[in-house]
Design a protein around this motif. Structure first.
Motif, PDB file in Angstrom:
ATOM      1  N   ASP A   1       0.818  -1.214   0.000  1.00  0.00           N
ATOM      2  CA  ASP A   1       0.000   0.000   0.000  1.00  0.00           C
ATOM      3  C   ASP A   1       0.854   1.267   0.000  1.00  0.00           C
ATOM      4  N   ALA A   2       1.966   1.247   0.726  1.00  0.00           N
ATOM      5  CA  ALA A   2       2.805   2.440   0.828  1.00  0.00           C
ATOM      6  C   ALA A   2       3.784   2.576  -0.336  1.00  0.00           C
ATOM      7  N   GLU A   3       4.415   1.469  -0.731  1.00  0.00           N
ATOM      8  CA  GLU A   3       5.475   1.517  -1.739  1.00  0.00           C
ATOM      9  C   GLU A   3       5.024   1.095  -3.131  1.00  0.00           C
ATOM     10  N   GLY A   4       3.911   0.397  -3.209  1.00  0.00           N
ATOM     11  CA  GLY A   4       3.476  -0.153  -4.484  1.00  0.00           C
ATOM     12  C   GLY A   4       4.182  -1.456  -4.795  1.00  0.00           C
ATOM     13  N   LEU A   5       3.829  -2.017  -5.911  1.00  0.00           N
ATOM     14  CA  LEU A   5       4.420  -3.248  -6.420  1.00  0.00           C
ATOM     15  C   LEU A   5       4.914  -2.967  -7.827  1.00  0.00           C
ATOM     16  N   VAL A   6       5.725  -3.854  -8.375  1.00  0.00           N
ATOM     17  CA  VAL A   6       6.169  -3.713  -9.755  1.00  0.00           C
ATOM     18  C   VAL A   6       5.786  -4.982 -10.497  1.00  0.00           C
ATOM     19  N   ILE A   7       5.146  -4.815 -11.645  1.00  0.00           N
ATOM     20  CA  ILE A   7       4.776  -5.955 -12.479  1.00  0.00           C
ATOM     21  C   ILE A   7       5.568  -5.885 -13.774  1.00  0.00           C
ATOM     22  N   ASN A   8       5.932  -7.052 -14.270  1.00  0.00           N
ATOM     23  CA  ASN A   8       6.745  -7.115 -15.471  1.00  0.00           C
ATOM     24  C   ASN A   8       6.529  -8.452 -16.169  1.00  0.00           C
ATOM     25  N   ARG A   9       7.091  -8.561 -17.362  1.00  0.00           N
ATOM     26  CA  ARG A   9       7.041  -9.822 -18.104  1.00  0.00           C
ATOM     27  C   ARG A   9       7.847 -10.872 -17.360  1.00  0.00           C
ATOM     28  N   GLY A  10       7.375 -12.117 -17.425  1.00  0.00           N
ATOM     29  CA  GLY A  10       8.155 -13.230 -16.920  1.00  0.00           C
ATOM     30  C   GLY A  10       9.079 -13.728 -18.018  1.00  0.00           C
ATOM     31  N   LEU A  11       9.867 -14.742 -17.716  1.00  0.00           N
ATOM     32  CA  LEU A  11      10.772 -15.303 -18.706  1.00  0.00           C
ATOM     33  C   LEU A  11      10.035 -16.176 -19.716  1.00  0.00           C
ATOM     34  N   GLU A  12       8.811 -16.553 -19.378  1.00  0.00           N
ATOM     35  CA  GLU A  12       7.921 -17.258 -20.298  1.00  0.00           C
ATOM     36  C   GLU A  12       6.653 -16.415 -20.398  1.00  0.00           C
ATOM     37  N   LYS A  13       5.573 -16.971 -20.896  1.00  0.00           N
ATOM     38  CA  LYS A  13       4.345 -16.190 -21.125  1.00  0.00           C
ATOM     39  C   LYS A  13       3.501 -16.072 -19.852  1.00  0.00           C
ATOM     40  N   TYR A  14       4.045 -15.383 -18.880  1.00  0.00           N
ATOM     41  CA  TYR A  14       3.344 -15.031 -17.654  1.00  0.00           C
ATOM     42  C   TYR A  14       3.917 -13.699 -17.196  1.00  0.00           C
ATOM     43  N   LEU A  15       3.314 -13.110 -16.194  1.00  0.00           N
ATOM     44  CA  LEU A  15       3.787 -11.856 -15.633  1.00  0.00           C
ATOM     45  C   LEU A  15       4.371 -12.128 -14.252  1.00  0.00           C
ATOM     46  N   VAL A  16       5.150 -11.196 -13.749  1.00  0.00           N
ATOM     47  CA  VAL A  16       5.747 -11.341 -12.429  1.00  0.00           C
ATOM     48  C   VAL A  16       5.505 -10.058 -11.640  1.00  0.00           C
ATOM     49  N   ILE A  17       5.075 -10.226 -10.401  1.00  0.00           N
ATOM     50  CA  ILE A  17       4.902  -9.098  -9.487  1.00  0.00           C
ATOM     51  C   ILE A  17       5.986  -9.194  -8.417  1.00  0.00           C
ATOM     52  N   TYR A  18       6.681  -8.071  -8.226  1.00  0.00           N
ATOM     53  CA  TYR A  18       7.705  -7.948  -7.190  1.00  0.00           C
ATOM     54  C   TYR A  18       7.285  -6.861  -6.217  1.00  0.00           C
ATOM     55  N   THR A  19       7.719  -6.970  -4.970  1.00  0.00           N
ATOM     56  CA  THR A  19       7.619  -5.806  -4.089  1.00  0.00           C
ATOM     57  C   THR A  19       8.623  -4.792  -4.623  1.00  0.00           C
ATOM     58  N   LYS A  20       8.472  -3.557  -4.249  1.00  0.00           N
ATOM     59  CA  LYS A  20       9.401  -2.519  -4.689  1.00  0.00           C
ATOM     60  C   LYS A  20      10.824  -2.853  -4.229  1.00  0.00           C
ATOM     61  N   THR A  21      10.955  -3.375  -3.025  1.00  0.00           N
ATOM     62  CA  THR A  21      12.266  -3.745  -2.486  1.00  0.00           C
ATOM     63  C   THR A  21      12.917  -4.838  -3.334  1.00  0.00           C
ATOM     64  N   GLU A  22      12.153  -5.859  -3.684  1.00  0.00           N
ATOM     65  CA  GLU A  22      12.696  -6.956  -4.496  1.00  0.00           C
ATOM     66  C   GLU A  22      13.028  -6.487  -5.904  1.00  0.00           C
ATOM     67  N   TRP A  23      12.191  -5.614  -6.468  1.00  0.00           N
ATOM     68  CA  TRP A  23      12.477  -5.079  -7.805  1.00  0.00           C
ATOM     69  C   TRP A  23      13.789  -4.285  -7.790  1.00  0.00           C
ATOM     70  N   ASP A  24      13.985  -3.485  -6.747  1.00  0.00           N
ATOM     71  CA  ASP A  24      15.218  -2.714  -6.636  1.00  0.00           C
ATOM     72  C   ASP A  24      16.436  -3.637  -6.546  1.00  0.00           C
TER      73      ASP A  24
END
Length: 154
Positions: free
Chosen positions: A32-55
Motif C-alpha cells: 500500500d505504501a510503496e506499491g508493487l512492480v509488475i513485469n514480463r516473466g521469462l515465459e508467457k506469464y507476468l511477475v509481481i515484485y515488491t518494490k524492495t525486491e524489484w530494486d
C-alpha cells in the motif's frame, strides 16, 4: 523479506483490475505504501515484485557490462514494460493491457507465489503448465537439487 506462499485464483473486472487476495495482501504489508512492480516473466506469464525486491533485481542488472550486447539485450527485455502498481482504496491493482496481451491474460488469472515474487498466469495457461509436470518429478528434483547440499541426503 519472508518468502511468499500460496496460489490464488482471481478474476479481472472489465477494466483489467484485480483484487489482491487477502491471503496474499497480508504477506505484502509494504504494497500500500510503496506499491508493487509488475513485469514480463521469462515465459508467457507476468511477475509481481515488491518494490524492495524489484530494486534488488535492478541492482543485479546494473552490475552487468553495458557494452556487452547480450547483457544489454537481456536488460532491455527484462525491464521492458515494467510498471508500478499502486493498490486503490478497494485493494485492486490495474494490470497494464500491454502486459496482459503479452501473457495472453483474458479474464481469470492464477497468482502463483514463487519465493520472493508472484507469477501471474492466465488461468488456462497455468493449468496447461501444471498438466505438463515432468513424468518423473523425483528425477527433476535430483538433477536440480542434488548439488545444493553437497550431495548429502538431509
Amino acid at each position: 523479506m519472508p518468502y511468499l506462499t500460496g496460489e490464488f485464483e482471481c478474476k479481472l473486472d472489465a477494466k483489467g483490475r484485480m483484487m489482491i487476495p487477502t491471503g496474499l495482501k497480508k504477506q505484502l504489508p509494504e504494497a500500500d505504501a510503496e506499491g508493487l512492480v509488475i513485469n514480463r516473466g521469462l515465459e508467457k506469464y507476468l511477475v509481481i515484485y515488491t518494490k524492495t525486491e524489484w530494486d534488488k533485481k535492478l541492482d543485479e542488472l546494473s552490475k552487468l557490462n553495458e557494452y556487452d550486447r547480450k547483457s544489454l539485450q537481456f536488460v532491455r527485455y527484462f525491464t521492458a514494460g515494467a510498471t508500478t502498481l499502486m493498490p486503490d482504496s478497494a485493494g485492486r491493482v490495474n494490470l497494464p493491457k500491454n502486459l496482459m496481451d503479452y501473457a495472453g491474460i483474458t479474464g481469470e488469472v492464477v497468482l502463483n507465489c514463487m519465493l520472493n515474487k508472484v507469477e501471474v498466469w492466465d488461468k488456462a495457461a497455468h493449468q496447461q503448465m501444471i498438466n505438463n509436470e515432468p513424468e518423473n518429478f523425483a528425477e527433476l528434483a535430483e538433477e536440480v537439487m542434488a548439488n545444493k547440499r553437497g550431495g548429502r541426503n538431509e
